[in-house]
Enzyme design. Structure first.
Site, PDB file in Angstrom:
ATOM      1  N   LYS A  78      -9.033  -8.897 -57.454  1.00 46.37           N
ATOM      2  CA  LYS A  78      -8.702  -7.500 -57.735  1.00 46.37           C
ATOM      3  C   LYS A  78      -7.352  -7.481 -58.427  1.00 46.37           C
ATOM      4  CE  LYS A  78     -10.470  -3.375 -56.605  1.00 46.37           C
ATOM      5  NZ  LYS A  78     -11.888  -3.000 -56.414  1.00 46.37           N
ATOM      6  N   GLY A 177     -22.945  13.906 -49.364  1.00 48.68           N
ATOM      7  CA  GLY A 177     -22.378  13.604 -50.684  1.00 48.68           C
ATOM      8  C   GLY A 177     -23.446  13.471 -51.745  1.00 48.68           C
ATOM      9  N   GLY A 179     -22.911  13.067 -55.147  1.00 50.24           N
ATOM     10  CA  GLY A 179     -22.230  12.684 -56.385  1.00 50.24           C
ATOM     11  C   GLY A 179     -23.102  11.741 -57.195  1.00 50.24           C
ATOM     12  N   ASN A 180     -22.459  10.880 -57.980  1.00 49.37           N
ATOM     13  CA  ASN A 180     -23.217   9.974 -58.849  1.00 49.37           C
ATOM     14  C   ASN A 180     -24.195   9.121 -58.052  1.00 49.37           C
ATOM     15  OD1 ASN A 180     -22.000  10.723 -61.315  1.00 49.37           O
ATOM     16  ND2 ASN A 180     -20.185   9.540 -60.758  1.00 49.37           N
ATOM     17  N   VAL A 181     -23.727   8.588 -56.925  1.00 49.50           N
ATOM     18  CA  VAL A 181     -24.590   7.728 -56.117  1.00 49.50           C
ATOM     19  C   VAL A 181     -25.531   8.573 -55.253  1.00 49.50           C
ATOM     20  CG1 VAL A 181     -24.639   5.988 -54.279  1.00 49.50           C
ATOM     21  CG2 VAL A 181     -22.932   5.834 -56.101  1.00 49.50           C
ATOM     22  N   TYR A 183     -26.615  11.685 -55.388  1.00 44.25           N
ATOM     23  CA  TYR A 183     -27.667  12.474 -56.030  1.00 44.25           C
ATOM     24  C   TYR A 183     -28.797  11.565 -56.530  1.00 44.25           C
ATOM     25  CZ  TYR A 183     -29.602  16.740 -57.925  1.00 44.25           C
ATOM     26  OH  TYR A 183     -30.412  17.820 -58.140  1.00 44.25           O
TER      27      TYR A 183
HETATM   28  P1  NAD Z   1     -18.644  10.838 -56.770  1.00 44.34           P
HETATM   29  O1  NAD Z   1     -17.216  11.292 -56.835  1.00 44.34           O
HETATM   30  O2  NAD Z   1     -19.515  11.011 -57.961  1.00 44.34           O
HETATM   31  O3  NAD Z   1     -19.383  11.555 -55.546  1.00 44.34           O
HETATM   32  C1  NAD Z   1     -18.800  11.871 -54.338  1.00 44.34           C
HETATM   33  C2  NAD Z   1     -19.456  13.171 -53.881  1.00 44.34           C
HETATM   34  O4  NAD Z   1     -19.068  13.412 -52.526  1.00 44.34           O
HETATM   35  C3  NAD Z   1     -19.035  14.385 -54.693  1.00 44.34           C
HETATM   36  O5  NAD Z   1     -20.162  15.138 -55.076  1.00 44.34           O
HETATM   37  C4  NAD Z   1     -18.111  15.151 -53.722  1.00 44.34           C
HETATM   38  O6  NAD Z   1     -18.131  16.553 -53.951  1.00 44.34           O
HETATM   39  C5  NAD Z   1     -18.730  14.798 -52.399  1.00 44.34           C
HETATM   40  N1  NAD Z   1     -17.854  14.928 -51.236  1.00 44.34           N
HETATM   41  C6  NAD Z   1     -16.529  14.672 -51.123  1.00 44.34           C
HETATM   42  N2  NAD Z   1     -16.113  14.898 -49.872  1.00 44.34           N
HETATM   43  C7  NAD Z   1     -17.197  15.314 -49.163  1.00 44.34           C
HETATM   44  C8  NAD Z   1     -17.406  15.673 -47.817  1.00 44.34           C
HETATM   45  N3  NAD Z   1     -16.409  15.691 -46.937  1.00 44.34           N
HETATM   46  N4  NAD Z   1     -18.650  16.017 -47.431  1.00 44.34           N
HETATM   47  C9  NAD Z   1     -19.675  16.010 -48.306  1.00 44.34           C
HETATM   48  N5  NAD Z   1     -19.540  15.680 -49.614  1.00 44.34           N
HETATM   49  C10 NAD Z   1     -18.307  15.340 -50.031  1.00 44.34           C
HETATM   50  O7  NAD Z   1     -18.578   9.311 -56.317  1.00 44.34           O
HETATM   51  P2  NAD Z   1     -19.752   8.227 -56.381  1.00 44.34           P
HETATM   52  O8  NAD Z   1     -19.542   7.363 -57.563  1.00 44.34           O
HETATM   53  O9  NAD Z   1     -21.054   8.881 -56.154  1.00 44.34           O
HETATM   54  O10 NAD Z   1     -19.377   7.344 -55.113  1.00 44.34           O
HETATM   55  C11 NAD Z   1     -19.685   7.769 -53.796  1.00 44.34           C
HETATM   56  C12 NAD Z   1     -19.310   6.690 -52.810  1.00 44.34           C
HETATM   57  O11 NAD Z   1     -20.001   5.489 -53.146  1.00 44.34           O
HETATM   58  C13 NAD Z   1     -17.829   6.324 -52.786  1.00 44.34           C
HETATM   59  O12 NAD Z   1     -17.472   5.969 -51.464  1.00 44.34           O
HETATM   60  C14 NAD Z   1     -17.775   5.101 -53.678  1.00 44.34           C
HETATM   61  O13 NAD Z   1     -16.659   4.273 -53.365  1.00 44.34           O
HETATM   62  C15 NAD Z   1     -19.083   4.427 -53.315  1.00 44.34           C
HETATM   63  N6  NAD Z   1     -19.599   3.484 -54.325  1.00 44.34           N
HETATM   64  C16 NAD Z   1     -19.888   3.915 -55.574  1.00 44.34           C
HETATM   65  C17 NAD Z   1     -20.399   3.016 -56.493  1.00 44.34           C
HETATM   66  C18 NAD Z   1     -20.778   3.455 -57.884  1.00 44.34           C
HETATM   67  O14 NAD Z   1     -21.434   2.679 -58.602  1.00 44.34           O
HETATM   68  N7  NAD Z   1     -20.445   4.662 -58.309  1.00 44.34           N
HETATM   69  C19 NAD Z   1     -20.585   1.663 -56.151  1.00 44.34           C
HETATM   70  C20 NAD Z   1     -20.290   1.257 -54.844  1.00 44.34           C
HETATM   71  C21 NAD Z   1     -19.795   2.186 -53.941  1.00 44.34           C
END
Ligand code: NAD
Length: 343
Positions: A78, A177, A179-181, A183
């Site tokens: 990292k 949640g 979000g990207n993951v 949904y």
């Molecule tokens: P994102 O920011 O797109 O989505 C996060 C979602 O969580 C948002 O829609 C936000 O409004 C919602 N949120 C925040 N606080 C909340 C709460 N208290 N209750 C309910 N919803 C809440 O992020 P992402 O990329 O979808 O990542 C989500 C998680 O997955 C993170 O912990 C991230 O570290 C992990 N992750 C992501 C990836 C990736 O490829 N994007 C890979 C590994 C791990």
């Protein structure tokens, strides 16, 4: 360094500075037994330099576990870029970071992380090819989230099987949640016939889920305690803690969020309640697999095969946890350590 609380026999820890651009960074390479150390560059305003070093040491170690349990030919590393304020990182700093990474002859591969973006990596790439997670216009494969979501879906299905559901048809998932993951995962689950209850602080995401899949919704502070079959955390970390664990009403926890357990003791607290926990870094490895695929130029079929392997790796963890009576997070850590030469 050797007495630092977060030092864990890291192979290399280097600082990189560049007077012309103002770069101030730390690159930590935890372990390269399985291959070059992959890990993103976090750009952050740290309280002090020790906080930056702690972050680099801990996050690089975490990547060794993640890559090992994803069966990747990669180790853990990292970098952290220390900036005086948000938005202060410049293209020249990323170029200087690229030169520092090039000096490591491929021992460290950088990707994006909190505070850096795929476009920033294009400046790194001017000086080194040891970079992955680039934007499509810069020759990369783009956003890893859909792959992470697909891997989580594979993992939720494997976890459901382990607690007695042969298919996801009719299985009730409480999903935190969207979000990207989250949904993307919800879309896969809905297609597989799962029943969804969702929560997100973003009201429009919730409305979209209700309209698209007929999902039920609850306020964000209730989602962890919904009576369901599986709780799926996909928001921010530490959703499983001394407050929520006693109130969970599910048979398993399986979701994509990083750092789901507030403390290591929460791993055993879940086991004691008879709730099967899919360790976060194992189930959410789709993204790192996609990044590895970009670096090693794997085709889509190879990436999919490796992402689908998340089911077998969870199965191995669940079987071993059953056999030994140990919590699944601890079992995953021991299996990972054996795979990167620390067993
Ligand atoms: P994102 O920011 O797109 O989505 C996060 C979602 O969580 C948002 O829609 C936000 O409004 C919602 N949120 C925040 N606080 C909340 C709460 N208290 N209750 C309910 N919803 C809440 O992020 P992402 O990329 O979808 O990542 C989500 C998680 O997955 C993170 O912990 C991230 O570290 C992990 N992750 C992501 C990836 C990736 O490829 N994007 C890979 C590994 C791990």
């Amino acid at each position: 360094m050797f007495h630092h609380p977060s030092f864990d026999d890291h192979e290399r820890v280097l600082h990189a500075t560049d007077a012309a651009s103002g770069l101030k960074a730390i690159i930590a390479i935890h372990n390269t037994v399985r291959g070059p150390a992959l890990g993103g560059c976090r750009v952050w305003t740290y309280d002090d330099d020790d906080a930056a070093l702690t972050d680099a040491l801990r996050l690089s170690r975490g990547m060794s576990y993640k890559s090992a349990m994803a069966d990747l030919p990669l180790g853990g590393g990292k970098s952290v870029m220390i900036v005086p304020e948000r938005g202060a990182a410049t293209p020249a700093m990323f170029e200087a970071l690229g030169r520092a990474i090039e000096d490591l002859s491929g021992k460290y591969i950088v990707a994006e992380d909190v505070g850096s973006s795929p476009r920033d990596l294009a400046f790194v790439k001017r000086h080194t090819r040891h970079v992955t997670g680039l934007a499509p216009e810069d020759g990369g494969v783009g956003d890893p989230s859909p792959t992470t979501a697909y891997g989580c879906f594979i993992g939720v299905a494997a976890t459901a099987r382990a607690v007695g559901f042969p298919s996801l048809e009719g299985v009730h998932v409480a999903l935190q949640g969207l979000g990207n993951v989250g949904y993307g995962l919800a879309a896969h689950l809905a297609r597989a016939g799962a029943r969804l209850t969702v929560a997100d602080i973003a009201a429009e995401r919730v409305r979209q889920a209700e309209a698209e899949w007929g999902a039920a919704s609850v306020p964000v502070d209730e989602i962890a305690t919904v009576a369901a079959d599986i709780f799926s955390p996909n928001a921010l970390g530490a959703g499983l803690n001394a407050d929520t664990i006693p109130r969970l009403q599910v048979r398993a926890v399986a979701g994509g969020a990083n750092n789901q357990l507030a403390t290591p003791a929460d791993d055993d607290a879940l086991r004691m309640r008879g709730i099967l926990y899919a360790p976060d870094y194992v189930i959410n490895a789709g993204g790192v697999i996609k990044m590895a695929g970009e670096y090693y130029r794997w085709d889509d079929a190879e990436v999919a095969r490796r992402v689908e392997g998340i089911a077998d790796r969870l199965g191995e963890i669940f079987t071993e946890a059953d056999r030994t009576g140990r919590p699944t997070g601890e079992v995953a850590d021991r299996l990972a350590e054996a795979r990167f030469g620390r067993g």
